[in-house]
Design a protein around this motif. Structure first.
Motif, PDB file in Angstrom:
ATOM      1  N   PHE A  77     -46.206  69.013 120.430  1.00 49.88           N
ATOM      2  CA  PHE A  77     -44.956  68.309 120.701  1.00 49.88           C
ATOM      3  C   PHE A  77     -45.212  67.250 121.771  1.00 49.88           C
ATOM      4  CE2 PHE A  77     -43.920  72.608 119.301  1.00 49.88           C
ATOM      5  CZ  PHE A  77     -43.047  72.347 118.247  1.00 49.88           C
ATOM      6  N   HIS A  78     -44.637  66.080 121.571  1.00 48.18           N
ATOM      7  CA  HIS A  78     -44.867  64.935 122.468  1.00 48.18           C
ATOM      8  C   HIS A  78     -46.359  64.810 122.780  1.00 48.18           C
ATOM      9  CE1 HIS A  78     -40.676  64.013 122.835  1.00 48.18           C
ATOM     10  NE2 HIS A  78     -40.400  65.243 123.236  1.00 48.18           N
ATOM     11  N   PRO A  79     -47.168  64.526 121.762  1.00 47.23           N
ATOM     12  CA  PRO A  79     -48.624  64.542 121.939  1.00 47.23           C
ATOM     13  C   PRO A  79     -49.153  63.321 122.676  1.00 47.23           C
ATOM     14  CG  PRO A  79     -48.066  63.782 119.736  1.00 47.23           C
ATOM     15  CD  PRO A  79     -46.762  64.181 120.388  1.00 47.23           C
ATOM     16  N   GLU A 142     -41.803  57.264 123.645  1.00 48.82           N
ATOM     17  CA  GLU A 142     -41.196  56.820 122.386  1.00 48.82           C
ATOM     18  C   GLU A 142     -42.099  55.832 121.658  1.00 48.82           C
ATOM     19  OE1 GLU A 142     -37.245  55.341 122.693  1.00 48.82           O
ATOM     20  OE2 GLU A 142     -36.429  57.196 123.538  1.00 48.82           O
ATOM     21  N   ALA A 143     -42.927  55.122 122.423  1.00 48.40           N
ATOM     22  CA  ALA A 143     -43.813  54.117 121.817  1.00 48.40           C
ATOM     23  C   ALA A 143     -45.134  54.709 121.343  1.00 48.40           C
ATOM     24  CB  ALA A 143     -44.078  53.004 122.821  1.00 48.40           C
ATOM     25  N   ASN A 144     -45.387  56.001 121.651  1.00 47.41           N
ATOM     26  CA  ASN A 144     -46.664  56.621 121.283  1.00 47.41           C
ATOM     27  C   ASN A 144     -46.895  56.502 119.778  1.00 47.41           C
ATOM     28  OD1 ASN A 144     -48.413  59.014 120.371  1.00 47.41           O
ATOM     29  ND2 ASN A 144     -48.664  59.108 122.587  1.00 47.41           N
ATOM     30  N   ALA A 145     -48.125  56.150 119.412  1.00 40.54           N
ATOM     31  CA  ALA A 145     -48.447  55.913 117.994  1.00 40.54           C
ATOM     32  C   ALA A 145     -48.233  57.151 117.139  1.00 40.54           C
ATOM     33  CB  ALA A 145     -49.897  55.441 117.877  1.00 40.54           C
ATOM     34  N   LEU A 146     -48.265  58.349 117.751  1.00 41.30           N
ATOM     35  CA  LEU A 146     -48.087  59.596 116.999  1.00 41.30           C
ATOM     36  C   LEU A 146     -46.634  60.052 116.983  1.00 41.30           C
ATOM     37  CD1 LEU A 146     -51.180  61.624 118.253  1.00 41.30           C
ATOM     38  CD2 LEU A 146     -51.036  59.910 116.425  1.00 41.30           C
ATOM     39  N   GLY A 147     -45.746  59.283 117.635  1.00 42.32           N
ATOM     40  CA  GLY A 147     -44.352  59.672 117.661  1.00 42.32           C
ATOM     41  C   GLY A 147     -44.140  60.940 118.465  1.00 42.32           C
ATOM     42  N   ASP A 163     -45.767  62.144 113.301  1.00 41.63           N
ATOM     43  CA  ASP A 163     -44.608  61.258 113.321  1.00 41.63           C
ATOM     44  C   ASP A 163     -45.097  59.835 113.595  1.00 41.63           C
ATOM     45  OD1 ASP A 163     -41.960  60.309 113.578  1.00 41.63           O
ATOM     46  OD2 ASP A 163     -41.873  60.864 115.696  1.00 41.63           O
ATOM     47  N   THR A 164     -44.210  58.869 113.525  1.00 45.28           N
ATOM     48  CA  THR A 164     -44.585  57.481 113.813  1.00 45.28           C
ATOM     49  C   THR A 164     -43.362  56.706 114.292  1.00 45.28           C
ATOM     50  OG1 THR A 164     -45.398  55.392 112.854  1.00 45.28           O
ATOM     51  CG2 THR A 164     -44.233  56.879 111.378  1.00 45.28           C
ATOM     52  N   PRO A 165     -43.555  55.765 115.217  1.00 45.46           N
ATOM     53  CA  PRO A 165     -42.427  54.888 115.569  1.00 45.46           C
ATOM     54  C   PRO A 165     -42.154  53.817 114.502  1.00 45.46           C
ATOM     55  CG  PRO A 165     -44.343  54.411 116.954  1.00 45.46           C
ATOM     56  CD  PRO A 165     -44.719  55.578 116.095  1.00 45.46           C
ATOM     57  N   GLN A 166     -43.086  53.634 113.564  1.00 48.54           N
ATOM     58  CA  GLN A 166     -42.936  52.580 112.546  1.00 48.54           C
ATOM     59  C   GLN A 166     -42.190  53.104 111.324  1.00 48.54           C
ATOM     60  OE1 GLN A 166     -47.267  51.677 112.671  1.00 48.54           O
ATOM     61  NE2 GLN A 166     -46.641  49.554 112.901  1.00 48.54           N
ATOM     62  N   LYS A 167     -40.901  53.402 111.507  1.00 47.82           N
ATOM     63  CA  LYS A 167     -40.108  54.034 110.448  1.00 47.82           C
ATOM     64  C   LYS A 167     -39.925  53.140 109.228  1.00 47.82           C
ATOM     65  CE  LYS A 167     -39.123  57.488 113.303  1.00 47.82           C
ATOM     66  NZ  LYS A 167     -39.946  58.712 113.274  1.00 47.82           N
ATOM     67  N   SER A 168     -39.971  51.826 109.424  1.00 44.97           N
ATOM     68  CA  SER A 168     -39.695  50.916 108.299  1.00 44.97           C
ATOM     69  C   SER A 168     -40.724  51.045 107.179  1.00 44.97           C
ATOM     70  CB  SER A 168     -39.653  49.463 108.793  1.00 44.97           C
ATOM     71  OG  SER A 168     -40.922  49.082 109.300  1.00 44.97           O
TER      72      SER A 168
END
Length: 264
Positions: A77-79, A142-147, A163-168
């Motif tokens: 979690f929160h890696p 929040e900006a971490n590449a792994l989300g 996870d990813t911040p690049q949801k689009s």
């Protein structure tokens, strides 16, 4: 894209799939996670039922996701994100030569070969080429590449789900867009599934910062590549050969058959 797929093309995809099935155990196990790269999906299957199916992003053609299977071990979690050397050299280094402090500002930690933290701005990045004696990791944010979480099944390919911040990217049909890891549209759902718990539990864990939790059951994960694959009702679906692997596998099968065939 399937409108133009001929019956012959479908037969070829099935032939390739039957060969690739030989690379996996005859019993895939239950529960299991099955990632099919050409379908850009990941499923959690238990007792013959698809409990979760989510869209994924897989590796670009130049950073292909491998074909292998392993066992899920842990959820982080929160890696932290340990930046691979290839990304440091190819993507970060050109910028660091002109702007050595940018890693400090962007929430990355730099450590030297003995593990000591050093400011990015104190490193003479221009002195290095392919071999950089520093490690870089991105702090949880929040900006971490792994989300907000990653799901680990340690393997020689350094591939995991996250996870990813690049949801689009999940809105695109062609989702071969990552450096090789598997990005999940529903990371909380997958984490809850493999931990045998609820999404509410995962949400609560995420409120308490960086932590990890072991997966206590045996859950195989298949990082597979099938351009023909049946759903659980037995209906075969067909997908684009995004990495052009079917072509090469058919060439290998044809060459093998030619060697085995008796000379006329």
């Amino acid at each position: 894209s399937l409108a133009g797929t001929s019956k012959a093309d479908k037969v070829t995809k099935v032939k390739v799939a039957l060969e690739e099935l030989r690379w996996l155990p005859s019993d895939l196990g239950s529960p299991r996670v099955f990632i099919n790269q050409p379908a850009f999906t990941a499923s959690y299957i238990d007792n013959g039922e698809e409990k979760l199916k989510t869209r994924v992003v897989v590796g670009k053609v130049t950073n292909q996701t491998a074909f292998f299977y392993d066992q899920i071990e842990q959820v982080d979690f929160h890696p932290y994100w340990g930046v691979p050397q290839s990304i440091i050299v190819n993507e970060m280094l050109p910028r660091l030569r002109n702007d050595p402090g940018y890693l400090d500002r962007a929430g990355y930690e730099v450590t030297d070969s003995s593990g000591r933290r050093v400011p990015s701005s104190a490193v003479n990045w221009g002195a290095y080429g392919a071999n950089i004696p520093y490690s870089v990791r991105q702090q949880p944010s929040e900006a971490n590449a792994l989300g907000e979480l990653k799901i680990l099944f340690p393997n020689k390919h350094a591939i995991y789900m996250h996870d990813t911040p690049q949801k689009s990217f999940f809105e695109r049909d062609m989702r071969a867009l990552s450096h090789g890891c598997v990005r999940l549209q529903d990371p909380r759902g997958m984490a809850a599934a493999v931990l045998g718990t609820s999404v509410d539990y995962v949400t609560e864990k995420l409120k308490h910062g960086h932590s990890n939790e072991k997966v206590t059951r045996t859950i195989p994960v298949y990082v597979a590549y099938f351009t023909a694959w049946p759903d659980l009702a037995g209906n075969v679906e067909y997908f684009d050969d995004v990495y052009d692997r079917d072509t090469r596998l058919m060439q290998a099968l044809d060459a093998t058959e030619a060697v085995r065939s008796p000379a006329s």
